[in-house]
Design an enzyme around this catalytic site. Structure first.
Site, PDB file in Angstrom:
ATOM      1  CE  LYS A  63      -4.344  -1.504   2.081  1.00 19.99           C
ATOM      2  NZ  LYS A  63      -5.295  -1.201   3.165  1.00 19.99           N
ATOM      3  CG  ASP A 108      -8.598   1.079   3.679  1.00 20.45           C
ATOM      4  OD1 ASP A 108      -9.432   0.349   3.114  1.00 20.45           O
ATOM      5  OD2 ASP A 108      -7.393   0.770   3.800  1.00 20.45           O
TER       6      ASP A 108
HETATM    7  P1  NAP Z   1      -0.859  -3.179  11.369  1.00 18.34           P
HETATM    8  O1  NAP Z   1      -0.429  -1.965  10.609  1.00 18.34           O
HETATM    9  O2  NAP Z   1       0.033  -4.364  11.411  1.00 18.34           O
HETATM   10  O3  NAP Z   1      -1.147  -2.700  12.898  1.00 18.34           O
HETATM   11  C1  NAP Z   1      -1.500  -3.640  13.883  1.00 18.34           C
HETATM   12  C2  NAP Z   1      -1.982  -2.927  15.122  1.00 18.34           C
HETATM   13  O4  NAP Z   1      -2.379  -3.916  16.091  1.00 18.34           O
HETATM   14  C3  NAP Z   1      -0.907  -2.066  15.818  1.00 18.34           C
HETATM   15  O5  NAP Z   1      -1.523  -0.976  16.458  1.00 18.34           O
HETATM   16  C4  NAP Z   1      -0.336  -3.061  16.837  1.00 18.34           C
HETATM   17  O6  NAP Z   1       0.276  -2.458  17.941  1.00 18.34           O
HETATM   18  C5  NAP Z   1      -1.603  -3.765  17.277  1.00 18.34           C
HETATM   19  N1  NAP Z   1      -1.282  -5.072  17.865  1.00 18.34           N
HETATM   20  C6  NAP Z   1      -0.923  -6.197  17.202  1.00 18.34           C
HETATM   21  N2  NAP Z   1      -0.697  -7.204  18.096  1.00 18.34           N
HETATM   22  C7  NAP Z   1      -0.905  -6.677  19.329  1.00 18.34           C
HETATM   23  C8  NAP Z   1      -0.829  -7.202  20.656  1.00 18.34           C
HETATM   24  N3  NAP Z   1      -0.507  -8.489  20.892  1.00 18.34           N
HETATM   25  N4  NAP Z   1      -1.140  -6.382  21.703  1.00 18.34           N
HETATM   26  C9  NAP Z   1      -1.495  -5.079  21.476  1.00 18.34           C
HETATM   27  N5  NAP Z   1      -1.562  -4.525  20.238  1.00 18.34           N
HETATM   28  C10 NAP Z   1      -1.286  -5.312  19.188  1.00 18.34           C
HETATM   29  O7  NAP Z   1      -2.249  -3.717  10.850  1.00 18.34           O
HETATM   30  P2  NAP Z   1      -3.436  -2.867  10.161  1.00 18.34           P
HETATM   31  O8  NAP Z   1      -3.262  -2.867   8.711  1.00 18.34           O
HETATM   32  O9  NAP Z   1      -3.535  -1.571  10.896  1.00 18.34           O
HETATM   33  O10 NAP Z   1      -4.707  -3.800  10.466  1.00 18.34           O
HETATM   34  C11 NAP Z   1      -5.209  -3.934  11.792  1.00 18.34           C
HETATM   35  C12 NAP Z   1      -6.500  -4.771  11.783  1.00 18.34           C
HETATM   36  O11 NAP Z   1      -7.505  -4.089  11.041  1.00 18.34           O
HETATM   37  C13 NAP Z   1      -6.338  -6.143  11.109  1.00 18.34           C
HETATM   38  O12 NAP Z   1      -7.066  -7.077  11.862  1.00 18.34           O
HETATM   39  C14 NAP Z   1      -6.972  -5.947   9.742  1.00 18.34           C
HETATM   40  O13 NAP Z   1      -7.514  -7.151   9.220  1.00 18.34           O
HETATM   41  C15 NAP Z   1      -8.084  -4.974  10.090  1.00 18.34           C
HETATM   42  N6  NAP Z   1      -8.509  -4.168   8.927  1.00 18.34           N
HETATM   43  C16 NAP Z   1      -9.816  -4.260   8.545  1.00 18.34           C
HETATM   44  C17 NAP Z   1     -10.276  -3.504   7.490  1.00 18.34           C
HETATM   45  C18 NAP Z   1     -11.725  -3.594   7.101  1.00 18.34           C
HETATM   46  O14 NAP Z   1     -12.054  -3.242   5.958  1.00 18.34           O
HETATM   47  N7  NAP Z   1     -12.604  -4.015   7.995  1.00 18.34           N
HETATM   48  C19 NAP Z   1      -9.393  -2.668   6.790  1.00 18.34           C
HETATM   49  C20 NAP Z   1      -8.062  -2.584   7.202  1.00 18.34           C
HETATM   50  C21 NAP Z   1      -7.630  -3.359   8.279  1.00 18.34           C
HETATM   51  P3  NAP Z   1       1.866  -2.120  17.935  1.00 18.34           P
HETATM   52  O15 NAP Z   1       2.002  -0.818  17.193  1.00 18.34           O
HETATM   53  O16 NAP Z   1       2.213  -2.042  19.361  1.00 18.34           O
HETATM   54  O17 NAP Z   1       2.537  -3.272  17.227  1.00 18.34           O
END
Ligand code: NAP
Length: 277
Positions: free
Chosen positions: A70, A107
């Site tokens: 992205k 998004d």
């Molecule tokens: P990302 O950039 O990898 O960010 C992950 C986030 O989760 C960070 O804030 C991370 O915290 C936190 N996290 C992960 N493991 C953790 C743990 N064990 N304890 C506390 N915090 C934790 O991922 P993303 O792209 O933002 O996506 C996040 C979620 O949103 C995913 O589940 C994805 O499938 C979902 N999503 C859904 C849509 C939709 O259309 N519904 C669209 C986009 C994303 P740290 O910074 O501390 O690592």
């Protein structure tokens, strides 16, 4: 490309087999009786630029972009929307007739449309929003909430420095709250959003204490596998309005489909059912 070429689009990621976008766009192509195809494309990072430069020559009118491409896709594009630049990533590319690539990020739009449809009584200006997580998805959510005029955003993340960086970028309405104190701020919230991956299949549960949730607050989870996360279950039991994350995925696809295939598609219960399989 000849005038009779059937328009092609697809989703580019690495890996890509999990993507629901081909089902989603395929459903709309069929529903609206349009000539067109939408396919998944597994492209390694080193090949992304060459693929993006080639696709327009092969009849492609655009593409969705997913993990891990992205940010690079935004850099590679010739032009970009303001919201894509604010978010710092592209999820939708439109190939222009002159061969240039336009980047957009839908998004935040998808997030907001889902919220408006799942919680029509929520008024952005009415009170604070609490946002869990500071990754890529949080950027889109913050862009949308700031744009909608939410007066105060309480942002909390396991790694505090990432939340601090987002505050610097997205402005003064954001207050960063320590992850261990996140439970203390939910009682002020009109809206609670989980943008972290916690609660997703294969990930730990979100363990923030939620007993302060106010009845009437809106609680939404970006995680949609499972569809009803523990956060949404807790919210429902507390008398809040739960909004699941699948609708964001469906709504974010609308602008891309319209640009590529010329029809603004609708998000319907049939579409949800098709995507849920
Ligand atoms: P990302 O950039 O990898 O960010 C992950 C986030 O989760 C960070 O804030 C991370 O915290 C936190 N996290 C992960 N493991 C953790 C743990 N064990 N304890 C506390 N915090 C934790 O991922 P993303 O792209 O933002 O996506 C996040 C979620 O949103 C995913 O589940 C994805 O499938 C979902 N999503 C859904 C849509 C939709 O259309 N519904 C669209 C986009 C994303 P740290 O910074 O501390 O690592």
């Amino acid at each position: 490309m000849s005038g009779k070429q059937i328009p092609l689009a697809g989703v580019i990621g690495h890996p890509i087999s999990h993507s629901k976008s081909p089902i989603l766009h395929g459903h709309w192509l069929k529903t609206y009786g349009l000539a067109g195809h939408y396919i998944p494309m597994d492209v390694a990072p080193d090949d992304l630029e060459a693929v993006l430069r080639t696709l327009p020559k092969a009849g492609f009118v655009g593409a969705n972009i997913t993990v891990p491409h992205k940010e690079v896709a935004l850099d590679l594009a010739d032009t970009a929307s303001d919201r894509a630049r604010q978010i710092g990533a592209a999820n939708t590319l439109v190939f222009q007739p002159d061969g240039s690539i336009h980047a957009d990020n839908t998004d935040g739009y998808g997030f907001m449309q889902n919220l408006r449809s799942g919680a029509p009584d929520w008024i952005p200006a009415d009170g604070p929003a609490v946002v869990f997580g500071a990754g890529g998805a949080a950027r889109a959510v913050l862009q949308a909430l700031v744009d909608a005029g939410v007066p105060e955003i309480l942002l909390t993340n396991r790694t505090r420095s990432r939340a601090d960086r987002l505050k610097e970028e997205f402005g003064t309405t954001i207050t960063v709250v320590d992850w261990l104190k996140a439970g203390n701020v939910v009682e002020d919230a009109e809206l609670v959003v989980n943008t972290s991956s916690l609660g997703m299949h294969g990930q730990p549960e979100l363990r923030v204490p939620l007993d302060g949730l106010q009845p009437g607050a809106v609680v939404t989870d970006l995680v949609y596998a499972p569809l009803k996360t523990r956060l949404l279950e807790t919210a429902e039991q507390a008398g809040c309005t739960p909004v699941d994350g699948l609708g964001m995925l469906l709504h974010q696809a609308v602008p891309g489909f319209e640009s590529w295939f010329g029809v603004r598609p609708e998000v319907t219960s049939d579409l949800r059912a098709a995507v849920l399989g």
